[in-house]
Write a protein that holds these residues in place. Structure first.
Motif, short mmCIF file in Angstrom:
data_model
loop_
_atom_site.label_atom_id
_atom_site.label_comp_id
_atom_site.label_asym_id
_atom_site.label_seq_id
_atom_site.Cartn_x
_atom_site.Cartn_y
_atom_site.Cartn_z
N PRO A 1 46.54 33.59 40.82
CA PRO A 1 47.70 33.66 39.93
C PRO A 1 48.97 33.33 40.72
O PRO A 1 49.04 33.53 41.93
CB PRO A 1 47.69 35.11 39.43
CG PRO A 1 46.32 35.60 39.68
CD PRO A 1 45.81 34.86 40.88
N THR B 1 31.34 32.97 32.69
CA THR B 1 32.14 34.11 33.13
C THR B 1 31.29 35.37 33.09
O THR B 1 30.57 35.62 32.09
CB THR B 1 33.37 34.30 32.24
OG1 THR B 1 34.14 33.09 32.25
CG2 THR B 1 34.23 35.44 32.72
N ARG C 1 36.69 31.06 40.27
CA ARG C 1 37.97 31.75 40.29
C ARG C 1 37.74 33.19 39.84
O ARG C 1 36.76 33.48 39.15
CB ARG C 1 39.00 31.05 39.40
CG ARG C 1 38.68 31.02 37.93
CD ARG C 1 39.84 30.38 37.15
NE ARG C 1 39.59 30.36 35.71
CZ ARG C 1 38.99 29.38 35.07
NH1 ARG C 1 38.58 28.31 35.75
NH2 ARG C 1 38.79 29.44 33.76
N TYR C 2 38.68 34.04 40.23
CA TYR C 2 38.50 35.47 40.00
C TYR C 2 39.63 36.01 39.15
O TYR C 2 40.75 35.49 39.18
CB TYR C 2 38.42 36.21 41.34
CG TYR C 2 37.21 35.80 42.16
CD1 TYR C 2 36.03 36.53 42.08
CD2 TYR C 2 37.26 34.67 42.97
CE1 TYR C 2 34.92 36.14 42.81
CE2 TYR C 2 36.15 34.28 43.70
CZ TYR C 2 34.99 35.02 43.62
OH TYR C 2 33.87 34.63 44.33
N SER C 3 39.33 37.06 38.42
CA SER C 3 40.32 37.76 37.62
C SER C 3 40.11 39.25 37.80
O SER C 3 39.23 39.68 38.57
CB SER C 3 40.19 37.37 36.14
OG SER C 3 38.95 37.81 35.62
N GLU C 4 40.88 40.03 37.07
CA GLU C 4 40.76 41.48 37.18
C GLU C 4 39.44 41.99 36.60
O GLU C 4 38.98 43.09 36.94
CB GLU C 4 41.92 42.17 36.45
CG GLU C 4 43.28 41.87 37.07
CD GLU C 4 44.41 42.52 36.31
OE1 GLU C 4 44.11 43.13 35.27
OE2 GLU C 4 45.56 42.42 36.77
N LYS D 1 34.59 37.15 37.49
CA LYS D 1 34.75 35.80 38.03
C LYS D 1 34.28 34.78 37.01
O LYS D 1 33.54 35.09 36.07
CB LYS D 1 33.98 35.63 39.34
CG LYS D 1 32.47 35.56 39.19
CD LYS D 1 31.81 35.24 40.51
CE LYS D 1 30.29 35.12 40.37
NZ LYS D 1 29.63 36.36 39.94
#
Length: 802
Positions: A516, A751, A786-789, A792
């Protein structure tokens, strides 16, 4: 300085303070004056001492040597006389014999107190010393300014006529009136003049060029009336010339140190040398100086490697028969004089052929010595052991020759110019290096992705500021997203350009991680902080940066700023708004957070990112603090009109920062017109954590690709989905998401809730698994994660056949 005696009071005379007494033949004091009585402490001419022996009043007989600094006077002696209160007063005494008609003899005793005598002696000594000295021109004038007394130097200077008149009137430099006017003013006002009339220049031919300083004071008679004037002239020519030379060097330093362009310094130099030193002047540079090349340390004659840079003629245009500006100097054979020039010496020629003799008898020598030259000087511009060029000065109409002081002044000015030109050469070399490095790092001016069409523009700062560290980038991200970056490194020149290169490389690497914007700036801030710690000048390492990423599927743009001006959005209908992005700290400050701001954009909107150079250019007078938000929005509204090509809009924006505005910073602008992926080009599903869902996912993907007429990609896409969904079901917990996006490429995303990092490896023949990602990499053009909260996303891209 005003005289202490007014016209109404009488000055002291030689008889002031004199005393007298009469002593008869028997040595008895028979009479004395009232002054003598007061001197010894008695009230009147009568008193107890009368009728007593005069010898009783003598306390001690002084020797003149023991009374220094008073001393005695010829023809008398010094006695110490007793006073009424028991003290002793020193008196110079002279005895004058008396003879009366009655035949009685006596002595008239005349006396002067030693203090009174010392005053008169000192006054006479000062006057005599002034009139006898042989350095100053001391003159005592009567009321008609005729000479009453003068020192020998006045006559030796030829300023006295046979009848005593003062010749060679002096005219004041820079002041109206002559020295005679000053002397009359002193007699009229009684006010002394101490160097207040300025410097005086002699008028006779032999005194021309000599400068004098005048001091004058009124002279009074015995009744206190002004009846003349005293004057002193001191030759201060050398002091005046030294001050004049110092002023010339100071003015030359200011004139030639205002620029970092060698040609402009040469023009300033000849403008100063003419008319300060000569009638004509020329400056030549080493031919590679303009490009920043290394000048030679030794010059063996002139071999077409020096070019004339500037000329000036005090009495008209530059002669046609002389080497003109931009022309290469003629060939001159090597001579010993070149070694002298390389050592920093000044070659002085005070004859018509002196300079031609140095240049030789070749055909080109005449094109370097103007006609009518009778005096010339030449010096080399040497700095750091390198010969940068030459300076020449000629006198054609002035009658004076060049002397040692002229050569010294020439050397000082040329040394200053050489340092300034060498600085300009180094600056030019660094600027060219920085510009070349910057050009090699600059991304394409325009580009197009599935998310945006972009156009970037850069305008270098005007003047001698130097190449700055501004940059812009448009970076493709995963899933058809695009990152937009604009930054500005502190400072200018090669250090800021290399810092910019390191930051761009770091941003490219971090952008590949799909971080981000706020997290990317945090990591970039850590990098700049380490760079500052490694630098010798940590305060000079830092940058501002604005990072944004735009998703054409959600049409959401995310911004984060590190001390950068806010971005602007131009809506499709032409409305302009500044996005309220908290600026955050500059990169390198450390320990401060960056805030993330999201905004949804309509398709066809234009995102404008810019550096503060645009604010400087737009501000009145070039002051960035004067640019308001309204100024910026008006500028963007005018340039980015609906439907206008981005290239034309960007050119209008940087035109506001043209060199004529004399802005002090680079201007960088990045424009991006957004696109949107149609809902019909996006398909997404969610599956429970069940391996049986893998087969269903393959069927759904096959059907969707058939609807999109992408049958040729069905096999490979089903293989990708099978491997990725199977891994998600096997190693993650919770539901699994699947999304397809069709545009210029086919994007497939899976995802899950796991944060494990997928790693590509080559499985050996005995391994039962580990070949899934390897197969995915073989059948796709790009892949990554890519990664998020919440987990991935693993994504792939496949090229869609035309």
């Amino acid at each position: 300085m005003r005289d202490s005696h007014s016209a109404g009071s009488s000055p002291p005379t030689p008889l002031d303070g004199a005393v007298a007494a009469v002593v008869d033949a028997s040595g008895t004091l028979v009479s004395w004056t009232a002054g003598a009585a007061r001197l010894l402490g008695h009230r009147g001419p009568g008193g107890p001492p009368l009728g007593r022996r005069a010898r009783d009043l003598v306390a001690v007989r002084r020797s003149s040597g023991g009374l220094e600094p008073y001393g005695g006077a010829p023809g008398g002696r010094v006695l110490g006389l007793r006073t009424r209160d028991g003290g002793v007063v020193d008196v110079w005494v002279r005895l004058v014999p008396l003879a009366s008609d009655a035949g009685g003899d006596g002595v008239l005793v005349l006396g002067l107190p030693m203090e009174t005598l010392a005053d008169w002696r000192d006054g006479l000594a000062i006057g005599a010393a002034a009139l006898r000295q042989e350095e100053w021109q001391i003159t005592l004038h009567d009321r008609d300014l005729r000479v009453r007394r003068s020192s020998p130097e006045v006559a030796r200077a030829g300023r006295l006529s046979d009848d005593g008149d003062l010749l060679c009137a002096m005219a004041r430099v820079g002041v109206e009136g002559s020295a005679s006017d000053v002397l009359r003013q002193v007699m009229a006002t009684g006010v002394s003049v101490v160097d207040e009339s300025g410097l005086l220049r002699g008028s006779p031919p032999e005194a021309r060029g000599r400068v004098y300083s005048l001091t004058a004071a009124p002279v009074r008679d015995l009744r206190g009336r002004i009846d003349g004037v005293f004057s002193s002239l001191v030759d201060v020519t050398e002091r005046f010339r030294s001050a004049d030379r110092l002023d010339l060097v100071y003015r030359a330093s200011r004139a030639i140190s205002r620029s970092l362009v060698a040609e402009r310094i040469a023009e300033e130099l000849v403008d100063f040398l003419v008319p300060a030193l000569g009638d004509l002047a020329a400056v030549e540079f080493f031919d590679g100086l303009a490009s920043g090349a290394e000048p030679p340390t030794r010059v063996e004659g002139l071999n077409a490697d020096f070019r004339r840079a500037a000329v000036k003629h005090a009495h008209g245009p530059w002669p046609d028969d002389q080497v003109a500006v931009g022309e290469v100097l003629p060939l001159v054979p090597d001579r010993p004089g070149f070694r002298s020039l390389e050592r920093g010496d000044v070659l002085v020629g005070n004859g018509p052929g002196d300079y031609r003799e140095f240049l030789g008898s070749g055909p080109g020598a005449g094109r370097m010595v103007p006609a009518g030259t009778h005096a010339s000087m030449g010096a080399a511009l040497v700095a750091g052991g390198h010969v940068l060029g030459y300076v020449q000065v000629f006198r054609t109409r002035r009658p004076h020759r060049f002397d040692g002081q002229d050569a010294k002044l020439m050397k000082e000015i040329v040394n200053l110019a050489a340092l300034a030109i060498d600085n300009a050469r180094r600056y030019t070399r660094e600027r060219r290096t920085a510009a070349a490095l910057r050009s090699s790092l600059r991304p394409p001016v325009s580009g197009s992705t599935a998310a945006v069409d972009t156009a970037g523009f850069f305008q270098a700062a005007a003047g001698d500021v130097g190449v700055g560290g501004d940059w812009f980038d448009a970076l493709p991200l995963s899933s058809l997203r695009t990152a937009l970056v604009v930054g500005d490194v502190i400072g200018h020149g090669l250090p800021s350009t290399t810092t910019m290169a390191r930051l761009r490389t770091a941003i490219h690497t971090l952008a590949d991680l799909d971080l981000p914007p706020d997290e990317l700036l945090t990591r970039l801030d850590d990098l700049v902080h380490r760079m500052a710690a490694e630098s010798e000048h940590p305060d000079s390492v830092g940058a501002s940066c604005l990072y944004a990423d735009y998703d054409p599927v959600s049409r959401v743009c995310r911004f984060a700023s590190a001390g950068h001006p806010p971005p602007a959005v131009i809506d499709p209908d032409g409305g302009v708004r500044l996005v309220d992005v908290p600026p955050g700290p500059f990169l390198g400050v450390g320990g401060m957070p960056f805030e993330l701001v999201e905004t949804e954009l309509a398709p066809g909107s234009v995102i404008a990112l810019y550096s503060d150079g645009l604010l400087t250019a737009d501000a009145a007078g070039g002051d960035a603090s004067g640019a308001s938000e309204a100024d910026v929005t008006d500028l963007l509204r005018s340039a980015c009109r609906p439907g206008r090509p981005l290239e034309e809009a960007g050119l209008d924006l940087v035109a506001a920062a043209s060199p004529t505005r004399r802005h002090a910073d680079d201007t960088t602008v990045l424009l991006a017109r957004t696109r949107a992926i149609a809902p019909g080009d996006v398909a997404e599903w969610r599956f429970p954590q069940d391996l049986e869902a893998v087969a269903r996912a393959r069927r759904l993907v096959g059907a969707q690709l058939a609807d999109w007429h992408l049958d040729e990609l069905v096999f490979t896409t089903e293989l990708v989905v099978s491997e990725l969904v199977t891994n998600a079901m096997r190693y993650a917990t919770g539901p699994v998401g699947l999304r397809l996006i069709r545009d210029r490429v086919l994007v497939c995303e899976v995802t899950d809730t796991s944060n494990s990092h997928p790693r590509l490896r080559r499985a050996v023949s005995t391994d039962e698994g580990g070949r899934g990602l390897f197969l995915v990499a073989q059948v796709t053009s790009r892949w990554g994660s890519r990664y998020s909260e919440t987990g991935k996303t693993i994504w792939t891209e496949q090229t869609i056949p035309r």
